[in-house]
Design a protein around this motif. Sequence first.
Motif, PDB file in Angstrom:
ATOM      1  N   HIS A  71     -14.275  -5.588   5.741  1.00  0.00           N
ATOM      2  CA  HIS A  71     -14.722  -6.216   4.494  1.00  0.00           C
ATOM      3  C   HIS A  71     -15.102  -7.683   4.675  1.00  0.00           C
ATOM      4  O   HIS A  71     -15.053  -8.473   3.726  1.00  0.00           O
ATOM      5  CB  HIS A  71     -13.652  -6.100   3.405  1.00  0.00           C
ATOM      6  CG  HIS A  71     -13.331  -4.689   3.020  1.00  0.00           C
ATOM      7  ND1 HIS A  71     -14.284  -3.781   2.624  1.00  0.00           N
ATOM      8  CD2 HIS A  71     -12.145  -4.025   2.982  1.00  0.00           C
ATOM      9  CE1 HIS A  71     -13.707  -2.624   2.347  1.00  0.00           C
ATOM     10  NE2 HIS A  71     -12.414  -2.738   2.567  1.00  0.00           N
ATOM     11  N   THR A 124       0.853  -1.184   0.000  1.00  0.00           N
ATOM     12  CA  THR A 124       0.000   0.000   0.000  1.00  0.00           C
ATOM     13  C   THR A 124       0.886   1.231   0.000  1.00  0.00           C
ATOM     14  O   THR A 124       2.114   1.145   0.105  1.00  0.00           O
ATOM     15  CB  THR A 124      -0.905   0.012   1.230  1.00  0.00           C
ATOM     16  OG1 THR A 124      -0.105   0.277   2.397  1.00  0.00           O
ATOM     17  CG2 THR A 124      -1.631  -1.308   1.409  1.00  0.00           C
ATOM     18  N   ARG A 163     -12.659  -2.360  -4.578  1.00  0.00           N
ATOM     19  CA  ARG A 163     -13.142  -3.739  -4.478  1.00  0.00           C
ATOM     20  C   ARG A 163     -13.206  -4.460  -5.830  1.00  0.00           C
ATOM     21  O   ARG A 163     -14.047  -5.326  -6.044  1.00  0.00           O
ATOM     22  CB  ARG A 163     -14.502  -3.794  -3.783  1.00  0.00           C
ATOM     23  CG  ARG A 163     -14.469  -3.383  -2.325  1.00  0.00           C
ATOM     24  CD  ARG A 163     -15.832  -3.527  -1.677  1.00  0.00           C
ATOM     25  NE  ARG A 163     -15.772  -3.175  -0.256  1.00  0.00           N
ATOM     26  CZ  ARG A 163     -16.843  -3.131   0.537  1.00  0.00           C
ATOM     27  NH1 ARG A 163     -18.026  -3.422   0.062  1.00  0.00           N
ATOM     28  NH2 ARG A 163     -16.727  -2.821   1.812  1.00  0.00           N
ATOM     29  N   ASP A 172     -10.078   2.160  -0.419  1.00  0.00           N
ATOM     30  CA  ASP A 172     -10.567   1.905  -1.772  1.00  0.00           C
ATOM     31  C   ASP A 172      -9.432   1.920  -2.793  1.00  0.00           C
ATOM     32  O   ASP A 172      -9.513   1.246  -3.824  1.00  0.00           O
ATOM     33  CB  ASP A 172     -11.660   2.908  -2.157  1.00  0.00           C
ATOM     34  CG  ASP A 172     -11.176   4.350  -2.177  1.00  0.00           C
ATOM     35  OD1 ASP A 172     -10.171   4.657  -1.514  1.00  0.00           O
ATOM     36  OD2 ASP A 172     -11.818   5.183  -2.844  1.00  0.00           O
ATOM     37  N   LEU A 202     -15.064  -8.105   0.461  1.00  0.00           N
ATOM     38  CA  LEU A 202     -13.835  -8.780   0.071  1.00  0.00           C
ATOM     39  C   LEU A 202     -13.816 -10.211   0.585  1.00  0.00           C
ATOM     40  O   LEU A 202     -13.204 -11.100  -0.005  1.00  0.00           O
ATOM     41  CB  LEU A 202     -12.619  -8.029   0.604  1.00  0.00           C
ATOM     42  CG  LEU A 202     -12.340  -6.681  -0.065  1.00  0.00           C
ATOM     43  CD1 LEU A 202     -11.095  -6.066   0.528  1.00  0.00           C
ATOM     44  CD2 LEU A 202     -12.184  -6.837  -1.562  1.00  0.00           C
ATOM     45  N   TYR A 210      -7.145  -1.466   4.183  1.00  0.00           N
ATOM     46  CA  TYR A 210      -7.889  -1.796   2.973  1.00  0.00           C
ATOM     47  C   TYR A 210      -8.756  -0.634   2.474  1.00  0.00           C
ATOM     48  O   TYR A 210      -9.970  -0.745   2.361  1.00  0.00           O
ATOM     49  CB  TYR A 210      -8.754  -3.039   3.194  1.00  0.00           C
ATOM     50  CG  TYR A 210      -8.001  -4.347   3.066  1.00  0.00           C
ATOM     51  CD1 TYR A 210      -7.367  -4.681   1.878  1.00  0.00           C
ATOM     52  CD2 TYR A 210      -7.921  -5.234   4.135  1.00  0.00           C
ATOM     53  CE1 TYR A 210      -6.678  -5.877   1.753  1.00  0.00           C
ATOM     54  CE2 TYR A 210      -7.231  -6.437   4.015  1.00  0.00           C
ATOM     55  CZ  TYR A 210      -6.606  -6.745   2.821  1.00  0.00           C
ATOM     56  OH  TYR A 210      -5.931  -7.934   2.690  1.00  0.00           O
ATOM     57  N   GLY A 258      -3.334  -1.906  -6.248  1.00  0.00           N
ATOM     58  CA  GLY A 258      -4.603  -1.200  -6.222  1.00  0.00           C
ATOM     59  C   GLY A 258      -4.787  -0.203  -7.345  1.00  0.00           C
ATOM     60  O   GLY A 258      -4.211  -0.330  -8.431  1.00  0.00           O
ATOM     61  N   THR A 263      -6.394   0.751  -2.188  1.00  0.00           N
ATOM     62  CA  THR A 263      -5.724  -0.545  -2.051  1.00  0.00           C
ATOM     63  C   THR A 263      -6.516  -1.654  -2.729  1.00  0.00           C
ATOM     64  O   THR A 263      -5.948  -2.543  -3.374  1.00  0.00           O
ATOM     65  CB  THR A 263      -5.511  -0.871  -0.564  1.00  0.00           C
ATOM     66  OG1 THR A 263      -4.672   0.136   0.015  1.00  0.00           O
ATOM     67  CG2 THR A 263      -4.863  -2.230  -0.386  1.00  0.00           C
ATOM     68  N   THR A 264      -7.833  -1.622  -2.593  1.00  0.00           N
ATOM     69  CA  THR A 264      -8.669  -2.674  -3.172  1.00  0.00           C
ATOM     70  C   THR A 264      -9.134  -2.345  -4.587  1.00  0.00           C
ATOM     71  O   THR A 264      -9.907  -3.113  -5.169  1.00  0.00           O
ATOM     72  CB  THR A 264      -9.921  -2.917  -2.311  1.00  0.00           C
ATOM     73  OG1 THR A 264     -10.776  -1.765  -2.388  1.00  0.00           O
ATOM     74  CG2 THR A 264      -9.543  -3.187  -0.866  1.00  0.00           C
TER      75      THR A 264
END
Length: 644
Positions: free
Chosen positions: A350, A276, A327, A321, A643, A319, A295, A323-324
């Motif tokens: 998540h 991250t 989603r 947004d 997640l 986590y 991400g 980084t994911t």
Amino acid sequence: MTTRRMTVGQALVEFLAHQWTVDEVRGPDATVSTIRERTIPGTFGIFGHGNVAGVGQALLQTSIDDPGMMPYHQARNEQAMVHQAVGYARMHRRRGTYACTASVGPGAANMLTGAALATANRMPALLLVSDTFATRVADPVLQQIEHPHDIGIQVSDAFRPLSRFFDRVQRPEQLFSIALAALRVLTDPAETGAVTIALPEDVQAEAIDVPEEFLADRDWHLRRPLPERGPLARAVEAIRGAARPLIVSGGGVIHSGAEDALRAFVEATGIPVGTTQAGGGSLVWDHPQNLGGIGATGTFAANATAAHADVVIGIGTRYSDFTTASRTAFQDAGVTFVNVNVAAFDAYKHGSQFPVIADARATLDALRVELSGYRVDSGYADDVAARKQEWDRTVDLALAPTGGALLGQPEIIGAVHAAMDPRDVIVQAAGSLPGDLQKLWRVRDPLGYHVEYAFSCMGYEIAGGLGAKRGLLADGDDRDVVVMVGDGSYLMLHTELVTAVAEGIKLIVIIVQNQGYASIGHLSETIGSQRYGTRYRYARTGDPAAGSGYLPVDLAANAASYGVDVIDIAPGPDAFGELSRAVGTAKAASGPTVIHLHSDPLVYAPDGDGWWDVPVAEVSTVDSTRAARAEYERQRPRQRPLLG
């Protein structure tokens, strides 16, 4: 019981001077050393009628009676005080931070952005916010907020939702319990953030008999909780059953000092790592298992691996947004998540199936033992290695000079990186630079990558960089801190350059001038808004984007007016070489230096195949907006509701 007659302000300052953070650090050879340092090594302040006679007088008295007890540093902006405190705390892995004192009304309100930043980043900062008279003997006072429905509400109450701890000392006797509670939260890895003590201006100056034990040295031992047997066993079972595991390394790895444990774990298991923004530096860039940022602004190598991962091991990440990839990053139908975090709030995020509420370093050590003999399949390892090699070649090309008159941002990053030493620190926070840095910056030291991206606060850069440099100097570390800042963020908050000059603190600041808000301009294009309102031009029709001619703003002259040495690089075919040489000149200087150059905001870093969910207008008369909505609808089905 022995007591001393002191004002509340005097008692608080002396109390803070005697607080110590204690941390046990395990080295690569398994030896354990103890680090003990001042929790509050100093105070930033701007004085007004709310604090000049209370905390301000206490700091003056301390500087006369015991000059080393609580050093005071003058600041130029209350928000910037908190940014400095956060920058310092990051370099000290959250073991120490600064106290920040502000006056009533606008002085306190100026701190609100800093409080939000500290809390969003899980970074400790102690805010001593002045308040109006508790007695209300003079009511209303200058700069007081008045609400007819609730006279007791003041500016300080706005800190409640922005702080991890908030309390108001309405009577002198309350100081003891409030100060101790504040330090408990400040030094708790799971709870830390902005810690706010509201201090009415009359109470600050009131006298009280203070017990000597309140003023004695007090140690606060950082909690490093070990993983519980059950959650650890379930996590181990999930990882052993994985064919394509992936680690997401977050800021908690840095805060815990777990980079050696992470390296040992991935070398034993072969599990690849995506980092991250806060986790940059947890593994050096050229380590075989390091795929770079993950991400929305991550690398192709990390995101392609994430898309097929069947077990994702999050370590010290919240986590977000980015980084994911909102989603969309993890696409395997049966993907499961092992979340290691000292905070239960983040460990369960998540819908994680396997939360492990424990310290990152302790958990990595335990996982390495429990997973003895486990290693990823050679075919998977080969795929990961091929993706890394492909991305490394892509970055090589992006960082290389093109010979154009205006440098693109990737070239600028390449020139700066080439001129910096491996242990130097890069500082950034907002605009297009964080995304480009996460893709392109090759981190060579655990503390070398300092990008504030939980709040991504325009204006953090210079103040945060100054705080980072203070943190290094406090440890006798002479490595350089290089701040990269766009013209938009520079115009938001640059006055701490004056503080650097006043205190003779060496800081290297690189101003990238692109005549506007480059990041939002690019985002505006992607959602069909044609860079509306993002260019720095003379307005002709009420729309800044429709104006003609760039504004004649001279940021180099502005910096020079503060007494900073300035190197102004003109556009030209040798701008790349001039920039690298300018960084070298700045590194050889003894004081602060600003390097100013122009860039081409339309030259982008290579695509890492990440997505960020920014809603596009569902209906519009604008063709570009309708086209952007169609692309948005194409991406949305990839999102997962949870997640886990």
